[in-house]
Scaffold this motif. Structure first.
Motif: not given
Ligand SMILES: [Ca+2]
Length: 358
Positions: A40, A46-47, A159-160, A272
């Motif tokens: 996301d 952090d993505d 990670v979202g 993430d």
């Molecule tokens: Ca994320």
């Protein structure tokens, strides 16, 4: 040759053979982890670090990035991913875009996902994808990628939000595969590594509470093992300030700076990034794995909530802290600061250097 000399020579030969075997196994690298990265990338930064970390691990021969999927309804998420892929010399990694994200349950509450950095990254650094909605449907891309891979070979790293994974489970036979979504996942996906939920107590975590209906379907019904990097793991590991040593031409550094809108300290929790590090390198020496069980999702008061239920035949586990958080952070920072290996050939075989993308 007397019997003592014979045994002495025999034992020397055994030692030599054992040494050769050991050196072969020690020098043969493990197969790179095949990863589909579902992110996301928009609100939190952090993505950005997580995808950079995945590229650094790919440069080291430890990972292969099969595709990136956007799970946030944000038109600059896809271009931002494309910026990072291009910076690391992999501009042809396919990107898929989410359909049908619903914020809240049972009704979408209509709130938009903001971003401090995605548009700036897209407007500043080289890439090709103009907006997320120009990318192909994430589920069609998932199906195409999975169908082409060997059985039980692919890890999905989310990670979202879990909209894409719900849609994947709900998908039906198409040109890519005669299998339905659950069958295709069961056949091709070795495990799903999920940044989501909070352990070991019942609670709410951002990724799984947002599209609650998707989280309930995806987590409760996933047909292969899931390992969670829960909220509490990344929350104690701060990374990215080391990127201050990089020039302003480094989009990862700039993403963190724009996220914070300040330049003194750009450290951020590593939710993430820990997820990526575990997916590629496994638990040791960084973490321990919990006992088996089930992370059961439900909806309360309009948002998703998870509860950990341990039981022997459960196919879920979560990470438990082992190495001190600062030491894990140092490992991550070192990888984030590595210069891209800059592949001389792009993934479709056309000669394309990083310099040509500038
Ligand atoms: Ca994320």
């Amino acid at each position: 040759m007397n019997i003592h000399k014979f045994y002495s020579k025999l034992s020397a030969a055994f030692c030599l053979a054992a040494l050769l075997l050991w050196s072969c196994s020690a020098s043969t690298p493990a197969q790179p982890a095949k990863i589909i990265f579902d992110t996301d990338m928009a609100e939190d930064v952090d993505d950005v670090g997580a995808l950079a970390l995945l590229h650094a691990l790919a440069d080291a021969g430890e990972a292969e990035i099969l595709a990136c999927m956007v799970s946030a309804p944000h038109e600059y998420s896809g271009p931002c991913i494309d910026v990072i892929n291009t910076f690391y010399g992999r501009p042809n990694i396919p990107i898929g875009n989410v359909k049908g994200f619903q914020r809240g349950y049972p009704q979408d509450n209509g709130q938009k996902i903001p971003s401090n950095y995605a548009q700036k990254m897209a407007e500043t650094f080289p890439h090709r994808l103009k907006k997320s909605s120009d990318a192909e449907d994430a589920v069609a891309l998932y199906r195409k990628i999975l169908a082409a891979q060997p059985d039980k070979s692919v890890q999905i790293v989310s990670v979202g939000f879990l909209t894409n994974l719900k849609n994947l489970l709900n998908s039906t036979a198409d040109a890519a595969s005669p299998l339905n979504g659950e069958e295709l996942v069961a056949q091709k996906v070795s495990r799903w590594v999920c940044m989501g939920a909070i352990f070991p107590n019942r609670g709410r975590e951002y990724n799984v509470m947002m599209d609650t209906g998707a989280s309930v379907r995806a987590i409760n019904d996933w047909p292969t093992p899931i390992v969670f990097s829960g909220f509490e793991i990344g929350a104690r590991i701060f990374t990215a300030n080391a990127l201050k040593s990089k020039p302003e031409t480094n989009p990862i550094r700039m993403g963190y700076e724009w996220y914070w809108d300040k330049k003194e300290n750009i450290n951020r929790e590593s939710w993430d990034l820990t997820t990526v590090l575990y997916a590629v390198r496994g638990a040791e020496p960084y973490w321990k794995l919990s006992e088996p069980g089930k992370c059961l999702m439900c909806a309360t008061h309009g948002y998703g909530e998870s509860e950990w239920i341990p039981f022997e035949k459960g196919n879920h586990r979560y990470l438990i802290e082992k190495m001190p958080p600062a030491e894990v952070g140092a490992v991550i920072d070192e990888l984030l600061c590595r210069e891209p290996a800059l592949h001389s050939k792009s993934q479709d075989g056309q000669a394309q250097t990083h310099a040509e993308n500038q």
